[in-house]
Design a protein around this motif. Structure first.
Motif, PDB file in Angstrom:
ATOM      1  N   ALA A   1      24.925  40.589  43.297  1.00 28.42           N
ATOM      2  CA  ALA A   1      24.166  41.735  43.808  1.00 28.42           C
ATOM      3  C   ALA A   1      23.272  42.357  42.738  1.00 28.42           C
ATOM      4  CB  ALA A   1      25.128  42.779  44.371  1.00 28.42           C
ATOM      5  N   ALA A   2      22.845  41.568  41.763  1.00 23.70           N
ATOM      6  CA  ALA A   2      21.979  42.090  40.702  1.00 23.70           C
ATOM      7  C   ALA A   2      20.559  42.278  41.219  1.00 23.70           C
ATOM      8  CB  ALA A   2      21.967  41.133  39.509  1.00 23.70           C
ATOM      9  N   VAL A   3      19.817  43.093  40.517  1.00 26.31           N
ATOM     10  CA  VAL A   3      18.376  43.171  40.724  1.00 26.31           C
ATOM     11  C   VAL A   3      17.723  42.770  39.412  1.00 26.31           C
ATOM     12  CG1 VAL A   3      18.427  44.898  42.554  1.00 26.31           C
ATOM     13  CG2 VAL A   3      18.265  45.646  40.190  1.00 26.31           C
ATOM     14  N   MET A   4      16.567  42.111  39.525  1.00 26.14           N
ATOM     15  CA  MET A   4      15.860  41.662  38.336  1.00 26.14           C
ATOM     16  C   MET A   4      14.593  42.489  38.188  1.00 26.14           C
ATOM     17  SD  MET A   4      14.868  37.840  37.096  1.00 26.14           S
ATOM     18  CE  MET A   4      13.734  37.537  38.426  1.00 26.14           C
ATOM     19  N   LEU A   5      14.404  43.059  37.012  1.00 30.60           N
ATOM     20  CA  LEU A   5      13.235  43.867  36.725  1.00 30.60           C
ATOM     21  C   LEU A   5      12.354  43.096  35.758  1.00 30.60           C
ATOM     22  CD1 LEU A   5      12.975  47.616  36.193  1.00 30.60           C
ATOM     23  CD2 LEU A   5      11.983  46.127  34.459  1.00 30.60           C
ATOM     24  N   SER A   6      11.113  42.855  36.174  1.00 32.46           N
ATOM     25  CA  SER A   6      10.116  42.215  35.311  1.00 32.46           C
ATOM     26  C   SER A   6       9.078  43.272  34.972  1.00 32.46           C
ATOM     27  CB  SER A   6       9.457  41.039  36.032  1.00 32.46           C
ATOM     28  OG  SER A   6      10.420  40.074  36.374  1.00 32.46           O
TER      29      SER A   6
ATOM     30  N   ASN B   1      18.456  39.674  43.303  1.00 35.46           N
ATOM     31  CA  ASN B   1      18.814  38.361  42.780  1.00 35.46           C
ATOM     32  C   ASN B   1      20.183  37.980  43.338  1.00 35.46           C
ATOM     33  OD1 ASN B   1      19.387  36.055  41.401  1.00 35.46           O
ATOM     34  ND2 ASN B   1      18.794  36.835  39.413  1.00 35.46           N
ATOM     35  N   PRO B   2      20.205  37.154  44.396  1.00 34.87           N
ATOM     36  CA  PRO B   2      21.477  36.779  45.008  1.00 34.87           C
ATOM     37  C   PRO B   2      22.250  35.707  44.235  1.00 34.87           C
ATOM     38  CG  PRO B   2      19.695  35.691  46.137  1.00 34.87           C
ATOM     39  CD  PRO B   2      19.061  36.595  45.110  1.00 34.87           C
ATOM     40  N   ARG B   3      21.696  35.220  43.140  1.00 31.72           N
ATOM     41  CA  ARG B   3      22.402  34.225  42.341  1.00 31.72           C
ATOM     42  C   ARG B   3      23.593  34.862  41.639  1.00 31.72           C
ATOM     43  NH1 ARG B   3      18.388  30.280  39.277  1.00 31.72           N
ATOM     44  NH2 ARG B   3      17.848  29.050  41.114  1.00 31.72           N
ATOM     45  N   LEU B   4      24.519  34.044  41.209  1.00 34.22           N
ATOM     46  CA  LEU B   4      25.691  34.526  40.486  1.00 34.22           C
ATOM     47  C   LEU B   4      25.298  34.804  39.036  1.00 34.22           C
ATOM     48  CD1 LEU B   4      28.739  35.095  40.338  1.00 34.22           C
ATOM     49  CD2 LEU B   4      29.044  32.685  39.728  1.00 34.22           C
ATOM     50  N   ILE B   5      25.425  36.048  38.634  1.00 32.09           N
ATOM     51  CA  ILE B   5      25.173  36.456  37.252  1.00 32.09           C
ATOM     52  C   ILE B   5      26.533  36.708  36.626  1.00 32.09           C
ATOM     53  CG2 ILE B   5      24.032  38.117  35.722  1.00 32.09           C
ATOM     54  CD1 ILE B   5      22.044  36.783  37.613  1.00 32.09           C
ATOM     55  N   ARG B   6      26.770  36.064  35.498  1.00 28.66           N
ATOM     56  CA  ARG B   6      28.033  36.257  34.783  1.00 28.66           C
ATOM     57  C   ARG B   6      27.696  36.653  33.346  1.00 28.66           C
ATOM     58  NH1 ARG B   6      31.108  31.612  35.839  1.00 28.66           N
ATOM     59  NH2 ARG B   6      32.059  32.752  37.542  1.00 28.66           N
ATOM     60  N   VAL B   7      28.332  37.699  32.884  1.00 23.09           N
ATOM     61  CA  VAL B   7      28.153  38.180  31.510  1.00 23.09           C
ATOM     62  C   VAL B   7      29.494  38.035  30.817  1.00 23.09           C
ATOM     63  CG1 VAL B   7      27.479  40.120  30.048  1.00 23.09           C
ATOM     64  CG2 VAL B   7      26.426  39.850  32.317  1.00 23.09           C
TER      65      VAL B   7
ATOM     66  N   ILE C   1      24.668  35.600  28.977  1.00 23.77           N
ATOM     67  CA  ILE C   1      24.356  35.854  30.381  1.00 23.77           C
ATOM     68  C   ILE C   1      23.987  34.529  31.020  1.00 23.77           C
ATOM     69  CG2 ILE C   1      22.854  37.075  32.000  1.00 23.77           C
ATOM     70  CD1 ILE C   1      22.375  39.157  29.729  1.00 23.77           C
ATOM     71  N   THR C   2      24.725  34.158  32.064  1.00 29.03           N
ATOM     72  CA  THR C   2      24.403  32.929  32.784  1.00 29.03           C
ATOM     73  C   THR C   2      24.038  33.270  34.222  1.00 29.03           C
ATOM     74  OG1 THR C   2      26.722  32.544  33.339  1.00 29.03           O
ATOM     75  CG2 THR C   2      25.898  31.462  31.371  1.00 29.03           C
ATOM     76  N   VAL C   3      23.112  32.485  34.754  1.00 27.73           N
ATOM     77  CA  VAL C   3      22.646  32.653  36.110  1.00 27.73           C
ATOM     78  C   VAL C   3      22.800  31.308  36.803  1.00 27.73           C
ATOM     79  CG1 VAL C   3      20.718  33.303  37.593  1.00 27.73           C
ATOM     80  CG2 VAL C   3      20.962  34.347  35.334  1.00 27.73           C
ATOM     81  N   THR C   4      23.592  31.276  37.880  1.00 27.75           N
ATOM     82  CA  THR C   4      23.808  30.035  38.621  1.00 27.75           C
ATOM     83  C   THR C   4      23.689  30.324  40.106  1.00 27.75           C
ATOM     84  OG1 THR C   4      26.202  30.412  38.682  1.00 27.75           O
ATOM     85  CG2 THR C   4      25.364  29.071  36.878  1.00 27.75           C
ATOM     86  N   GLU C   5      23.633  29.285  40.891  1.00 25.96           N
ATOM     87  CA  GLU C   5      23.639  29.458  42.337  1.00 25.96           C
ATOM     88  C   GLU C   5      24.985  30.043  42.750  1.00 25.96           C
ATOM     89  OE1 GLU C   5      21.160  29.151  44.510  1.00 25.96           O
ATOM     90  OE2 GLU C   5      19.852  28.575  42.849  1.00 25.96           O
ATOM     91  N   ALA C   6      24.963  30.997  43.653  1.00 22.44           N
ATOM     92  CA  ALA C   6      26.210  31.567  44.150  1.00 22.44           C
ATOM     93  C   ALA C   6      26.959  30.515  44.958  1.00 22.44           C
ATOM     94  CB  ALA C   6      25.925  32.788  45.019  1.00 22.44           C
ATOM     95  N   VAL C   7      28.258  30.523  44.840  1.00 25.56           N
ATOM     96  CA  VAL C   7      29.098  29.567  45.553  1.00 25.56           C
ATOM     97  C   VAL C   7      29.757  30.296  46.720  1.00 25.56           C
ATOM     98  CG1 VAL C   7      31.075  28.034  45.366  1.00 25.56           C
ATOM     99  CG2 VAL C   7      29.539  28.299  43.427  1.00 25.56           C
ATOM    100  N   ALA C   8      29.618  29.727  47.903  1.00 21.12           N
ATOM    101  CA  ALA C   8      30.245  30.339  49.082  1.00 21.12           C
ATOM    102  C   ALA C   8      31.759  30.205  48.991  1.00 21.12           C
ATOM    103  CB  ALA C   8      29.732  29.681  50.348  1.00 21.12           C
ATOM    104  N   ASN C   9      32.476  31.227  49.384  1.00 21.12           N
ATOM    105  CA  ASN C   9      33.953  31.180  49.357  1.00 21.12           C
ATOM    106  C   ASN C   9      34.503  30.523  50.594  1.00 21.12           C
ATOM    107  OD1 ASN C   9      34.097  32.442  46.895  1.00 21.12           O
ATOM    108  ND2 ASN C   9      34.150  34.495  47.796  1.00 21.12           N
TER     109      ASN C   9
END
Length: 129
Positions: free
Chosen positions: A39-44, A19-25, A121-129
């Motif tokens: 750099a998260a992985v999502m397990l279903s 999951n290349p999205r930005l995960i913030r906890v 826990i929020t999931v958003t599009e990653a922002v390029a630096n």
């Protein structure tokens, strides 16, 4: 004591994806960032809500205290737990991880997951630096 090991399949599917999205906890009140990663992985797993496993390196480890709790899943292996020390309180066993997950789910090794009832826990599009 020998524990049963089951392989995911049609009767109990498990899918793991990057999951290349930005995960913030953050803490429940939103005041303290506990983890942030792209750099998260999502397990279903078999009809359960998907779980974001976050690399331990992307977690503020000063807020974690390992507990003596353990549970066992025949599909994933033995889970261990951390208590979460937030500015407000200590939350027992709020974070879990598999130190040596079974081969079928080895992608979650080195990652932790947070119980969503204890954090935001929020999931958003990653922002390029």
């Amino acid at each position: 004591m020998s524990r049963e090991i089951r392989i995911p399949g049609p009767d109990h599917p498990i899918e793991i994806s990057e999951n290349p999205r930005l995960i913030r906890v953050v803490t429940q009140n939103g005041g303290k960032v506990l983890a942030e990663t792209t750099a998260a992985v999502m397990l279903s797993e078999a009809g359960r809500p998907p779980v974001h496993y976050i690399p331990l390196a992307d977690v503020d480890q000063t807020l974690l205290v390992r507990t003596h709790s353990h549970t066992y899943c025949p599909y994933k292996g033995e889970a261990s737990y951390y208590s979460l020390i937030t500015p407000e309180k200590e939350i027992a066993d709020a974070v879990w991880f598999y130190e040596e997950p079974h081969e079928a789910v080895k992608a979650i090794a080195g990652h932790v997951a947070f119980y969503p009832e204890h954090v935001q826990i929020t999931v958003t599009e990653a922002v390029a630096n």
